[in-house]
Motif scaffolding. Structure first.
Motif, PDB file in Angstrom:
ATOM      1  N   ARG A  87      12.156 -32.819 -27.145  1.00  0.00           N
ATOM      2  CA  ARG A  87      11.943 -34.127 -26.949  1.00  0.00           C
ATOM      3  C   ARG A  87      11.854 -35.029 -28.643  1.00  0.00           C
ATOM      4  O   ARG A  87      11.951 -33.613 -29.358  1.00  0.00           O
ATOM      5  CB  ARG A  87       9.762 -33.750 -26.957  1.00  0.00           C
ATOM      6  N   TYR A  88      12.408 -36.070 -28.379  1.00  0.00           N
ATOM      7  CA  TYR A  88      12.916 -36.673 -29.501  1.00  0.00           C
ATOM      8  C   TYR A  88      12.761 -37.861 -29.579  1.00  0.00           C
ATOM      9  O   TYR A  88      12.758 -38.695 -29.131  1.00  0.00           O
ATOM     10  CB  TYR A  88      14.267 -36.135 -29.485  1.00  0.00           C
ATOM     11  N   ASP A  89      11.051 -38.310 -29.415  1.00  0.00           N
ATOM     12  CA  ASP A  89      10.186 -40.037 -28.948  1.00  0.00           C
ATOM     13  C   ASP A  89      10.749 -40.376 -29.713  1.00  0.00           C
ATOM     14  O   ASP A  89      10.224 -41.692 -30.092  1.00  0.00           O
ATOM     15  CB  ASP A  89       8.941 -39.802 -28.534  1.00  0.00           C
TER      16      ASP A  89
ATOM     17  N   ALA B  66      20.083 -18.270 -29.247  1.00  0.00           N
ATOM     18  CA  ALA B  66      19.760 -19.005 -28.489  1.00  0.00           C
ATOM     19  C   ALA B  66      21.090 -19.000 -27.178  1.00  0.00           C
ATOM     20  O   ALA B  66      22.123 -19.529 -28.104  1.00  0.00           O
ATOM     21  CB  ALA B  66      19.117 -20.236 -28.057  1.00  0.00           C
ATOM     22  N   ILE B  67      21.106 -19.163 -26.257  1.00  0.00           N
ATOM     23  CA  ILE B  67      21.895 -19.938 -25.202  1.00  0.00           C
ATOM     24  C   ILE B  67      21.700 -21.361 -25.000  1.00  0.00           C
ATOM     25  O   ILE B  67      22.345 -22.273 -24.506  1.00  0.00           O
ATOM     26  CB  ILE B  67      21.888 -18.662 -23.968  1.00  0.00           C
ATOM     27  N   VAL B  68      20.509 -21.587 -24.971  1.00  0.00           N
ATOM     28  CA  VAL B  68      19.691 -23.260 -24.716  1.00  0.00           C
ATOM     29  C   VAL B  68      18.638 -23.553 -25.762  1.00  0.00           C
ATOM     30  O   VAL B  68      18.136 -22.724 -26.671  1.00  0.00           O
ATOM     31  CB  VAL B  68      19.252 -22.988 -23.219  1.00  0.00           C
TER      32      VAL B  68
ATOM     33  N   GLN C 156      34.215 -24.848 -34.461  1.00  0.00           N
ATOM     34  CA  GLN C 156      34.658 -25.809 -33.142  1.00  0.00           C
ATOM     35  C   GLN C 156      33.549 -25.140 -31.495  1.00  0.00           C
ATOM     36  O   GLN C 156      34.293 -23.484 -31.317  1.00  0.00           O
ATOM     37  CB  GLN C 156      35.738 -26.750 -32.588  1.00  0.00           C
ATOM     38  N   HIS C 157      32.904 -25.687 -31.203  1.00  0.00           N
ATOM     39  CA  HIS C 157      32.185 -24.457 -29.683  1.00  0.00           C
ATOM     40  C   HIS C 157      31.669 -26.430 -28.878  1.00  0.00           C
ATOM     41  O   HIS C 157      32.551 -26.757 -28.967  1.00  0.00           O
ATOM     42  CB  HIS C 157      30.264 -24.014 -30.111  1.00  0.00           C
ATOM     43  N   HIS C 158      31.394 -26.255 -27.528  1.00  0.00           N
ATOM     44  CA  HIS C 158      31.452 -27.007 -26.799  1.00  0.00           C
ATOM     45  C   HIS C 158      30.270 -27.252 -25.982  1.00  0.00           C
ATOM     46  O   HIS C 158      29.361 -25.560 -25.682  1.00  0.00           O
ATOM     47  CB  HIS C 158      32.667 -26.723 -25.486  1.00  0.00           C
TER      48      HIS C 158
ATOM     49  N   ALA D 203      30.810 -13.607 -33.645  1.00  0.00           N
ATOM     50  CA  ALA D 203      30.167 -13.541 -31.907  1.00  0.00           C
ATOM     51  C   ALA D 203      29.216 -14.160 -32.022  1.00  0.00           C
ATOM     52  O   ALA D 203      28.277 -14.744 -32.174  1.00  0.00           O
ATOM     53  CB  ALA D 203      30.118 -12.450 -31.700  1.00  0.00           C
ATOM     54  N   GLY D 204      30.032 -15.438 -30.846  1.00  0.00           N
ATOM     55  CA  GLY D 204      28.783 -16.199 -30.650  1.00  0.00           C
ATOM     56  C   GLY D 204      27.971 -17.493 -31.299  1.00  0.00           C
ATOM     57  O   GLY D 204      28.016 -18.662 -31.414  1.00  0.00           O
ATOM     58  N   ARG D 205      29.169 -17.929 -32.620  1.00  0.00           N
ATOM     59  CA  ARG D 205      28.777 -18.723 -33.960  1.00  0.00           C
ATOM     60  C   ARG D 205      30.664 -19.558 -34.125  1.00  0.00           C
ATOM     61  O   ARG D 205      31.151 -18.191 -34.728  1.00  0.00           O
ATOM     62  CB  ARG D 205      28.610 -18.720 -35.145  1.00  0.00           C
TER      63      ARG D 205
ATOM     64  N   GLY E   2      25.092 -33.439 -29.417  1.00  0.00           N
ATOM     65  CA  GLY E   2      25.316 -34.578 -28.710  1.00  0.00           C
ATOM     66  C   GLY E   2      24.233 -35.917 -28.971  1.00  0.00           C
ATOM     67  O   GLY E   2      24.087 -36.740 -27.782  1.00  0.00           O
ATOM     68  N   THR E   3      22.985 -35.232 -29.131  1.00  0.00           N
ATOM     69  CA  THR E   3      22.428 -35.963 -28.508  1.00  0.00           C
ATOM     70  C   THR E   3      22.380 -37.471 -29.275  1.00  0.00           C
ATOM     71  O   THR E   3      22.006 -38.538 -29.003  1.00  0.00           O
ATOM     72  CB  THR E   3      20.766 -35.099 -29.271  1.00  0.00           C
ATOM     73  N   ALA E   4      21.837 -37.374 -30.551  1.00  0.00           N
ATOM     74  CA  ALA E   4      21.956 -38.519 -30.812  1.00  0.00           C
ATOM     75  C   ALA E   4      23.244 -39.888 -30.487  1.00  0.00           C
ATOM     76  O   ALA E   4      23.189 -40.845 -31.004  1.00  0.00           O
ATOM     77  CB  ALA E   4      22.948 -38.332 -32.727  1.00  0.00           C
TER      78      ALA E   4
ATOM     79  N   PHE F 231      31.283 -30.060 -33.484  1.00  0.00           N
ATOM     80  CA  PHE F 231      31.696 -29.221 -34.264  1.00  0.00           C
ATOM     81  C   PHE F 231      30.684 -29.114 -35.600  1.00  0.00           C
ATOM     82  O   PHE F 231      29.660 -30.297 -36.403  1.00  0.00           O
ATOM     83  CB  PHE F 231      32.601 -30.104 -35.735  1.00  0.00           C
ATOM     84  N   ARG F 232      30.991 -27.693 -36.142  1.00  0.00           N
ATOM     85  CA  ARG F 232      30.107 -27.184 -37.446  1.00  0.00           C
ATOM     86  C   ARG F 232      30.286 -26.395 -38.011  1.00  0.00           C
ATOM     87  O   ARG F 232      31.552 -25.292 -37.688  1.00  0.00           O
ATOM     88  CB  ARG F 232      28.542 -26.933 -37.471  1.00  0.00           C
ATOM     89  N   TYR F 233      30.637 -26.574 -39.508  1.00  0.00           N
ATOM     90  CA  TYR F 233      31.268 -25.854 -40.691  1.00  0.00           C
ATOM     91  C   TYR F 233      30.094 -24.580 -40.682  1.00  0.00           C
ATOM     92  O   TYR F 233      28.795 -24.667 -41.918  1.00  0.00           O
ATOM     93  CB  TYR F 233      31.836 -26.789 -42.024  1.00  0.00           C
TER      94      TYR F 233
END
Ligand code: HAM
Length: 422
Positions: free
Chosen positions: A284-286, A278-280, A122-124, A117-119, A81-83, A110-112
């Motif tokens: 930084r992306y300066d 990781a769940i989160v 399509q995820h949100h 479980a957990g992967r 979502g960042t880009a 979306f990632r192929y």
């Protein structure tokens, strides 16, 4: 029979209580911190993702859904979502607003990947981004939001890992030292790491293969190679976290799976045994906004996978507010009564009362069974007599009692009953 594509799933009505709960908490927290919602398209120009995360990351090399549309334009489904948020920030001149601009999003990604479980494919993600300011208090702010989000959902048992991976001035020197360290062990490391060595050496550090652990653990630490500014920034982030009472662990091997990060990176993991994912994740992306054509614009943010959050909620049997139920179910007997039922249902809904109207031509017994199964507190029964008398029978489903009311009395009675039960 056709099925949902591998790695995707339908989110069924009975699961919506979790989704509503998670999305509501996200929105109310964002309001508390002054983050405004943005919705970007589900697909973007392929170059947006290729440019911003290029250089040997799995997401770009192997996991993106790339396709050409009918005009031949190369597009990609949203891989993160960042880009897209950065593109929108530039496209809509948000750099002219007071900085930092604080935005959040909730949407499909979306990632192929190999589903497990957990992967999923399509995820949100729910993510927050603070764009246009280098202040280390913002790094602490987004970490605090992520942490508070988990706590507000009833997931207080997690660990926060942080690291600094430096900037374009100091990171290259560290990468040289790291490569030198690995150059002595090229035969012992896994095949993926040999590719990482050539294409994206920092990723060597977070390899999960047993054969690579010792070498990664013994690697020089980036903290010893940070420039003065990166060192001061990282110290300030830790100081702010300390001031906020947020516990964290330094992890010198934390580098993240996307390539745009600079300085602070962090991940949050559930504490329970065996929970490796990781769940989160964030940081930084300066340089990212500059890479896609903007002026140098520092930024920081995080994202969390909603499916992973819900898996944890279910695993920990966390209580979520139940989905709302209809106040009443309207049952009828006979054609005239049906017309009355349809009209009354519409009038009650206009008065803000949730109603499910019986459909079809079932027996009263079967309609009352349905009233039970949809969880209606009351059934309204209309037969020929009631049509003539302009009345209804109101049946309390739990108490198994009933009374006759005039049509005009139904709405006030249901409103009083709903108020009593909430
Ligand atoms: P990410 O670590 O790739 O970071 O993804 C963020 C979160 O999305 C992960 O921590 C995980 O909870 C969830 N997630 C990732 N892949 C999957 C998957 N295949 N299935 C289910 N859940 C998944 C980013 O995407 C960055 N854009 C985060 C960020 C925001 N950095 C700065 N701002």
């Amino acid at each position: 029979m056709l099925k949902a594509p591998r790695g995707t799933s339908d989110i069924l009505p009975q699961e919506q209580a979790y989704w509503d709960f998670v999305e509501r908490q996200a929105a109310s927290l964002c309001q508390l911190y002054g983050y405004h919602r943005i919705r970007t398209p589900i697909f973007e120009d392929y170059l947006l993702f290729a440019r911003t995360a290029a250089g040997g990351t799995d997401i770009i090399d192997k996991e993106m859904y790339v396709f050409a549309d009918r005009s031949g334009q190369k597009l990609a489904l949203r891989a993160e979502g960042t880009a897209p948020v950065c593109r929108a920030y530039l496209e809509h001149g948000m750099f002219n607003l007071p900085q930092p601009v604080r935005l959040y999003y909730i949407g499909a990604t979306f990632r192929y990947e190999r589903p497990q479980a957990g992967r999923y494919r399509q995820h949100h993600q729910f993510g927050c981004e603070a764009l246009g300011d280098l202040d280390p208090s913002l790094d602490a702010e987004v970490i605090e939001i992520a942490r508070r989000f988990l706590i507000s959902l009833g997931l207080p048992n997690h660990s926060i890992y942080i690291n600094s991976i430096g900037c374009k001035d100091c990171q290259p020197q560290y990468v040289e030292v790291l490569k030198e360290h690995y150059s002595r062990s090229l035969k012992e490391i896994c095949a993926d790491c040999r590719v990482r060595f050539a294409r994206n050496p920092l990723r060597l550090l977070d390899c999960k293969e047993a054969s690579c652990q010792e070498i990664a653990e013994a690697a020089p630490r980036i903290s010893d190679y940070l420039c003065q500014q990166c060192r001061a920034h990282f110290q300030a982030v830790q100081d702010y976290l300390g001031a906020l009472g947020i516990g964290f662990q330094l992890n010198h091997r934390l580098v993240r799976g996307l390539d745009y990060y600079t300085r602070t990176v962090f991940e949050i993991q559930p504490q329970e045994e065996g929970a490796q994912s990781a769940i989160v994740g964030g940081g930084r992306y300066d340089d990212l906004i500059e890479e896609i054509g903007g002026k140098p614009t520092p930024a920081v943010g995080f994202a969390t996978g909603i499916e992973r959050i819900i898996l944890n909620l279910v695993r920990q049997e966390a209580a979520v507010p139940p989905a709302s139920r209809p106040a009443a179910f309207i049952a009828f007997m006979g054609g005239e009564a049906k017309t009355e039922a349809v009209k009354l249902a519409s009038e009650l809904r206009s008065a803000g009362i949730g109603i499910i109207a019986a459909a079809g031509d079932r027996s009263l017994k079967s309609q009352l069974r349905q009233a039970n199964s949809v969880g209606a507190a009351y059934a309204i029964i209309i037969g020929e007599e009631e049509v003539k008398a302009r009345s209804v029978v109101l049946r309390d489903m739990a108490a198994n009692t009933q009374e006759t009311l005039s049509l005009g009395e139904v709405a006030p009675a249901l409103k009083t009953a709903t108020r009593r039960s909430t």
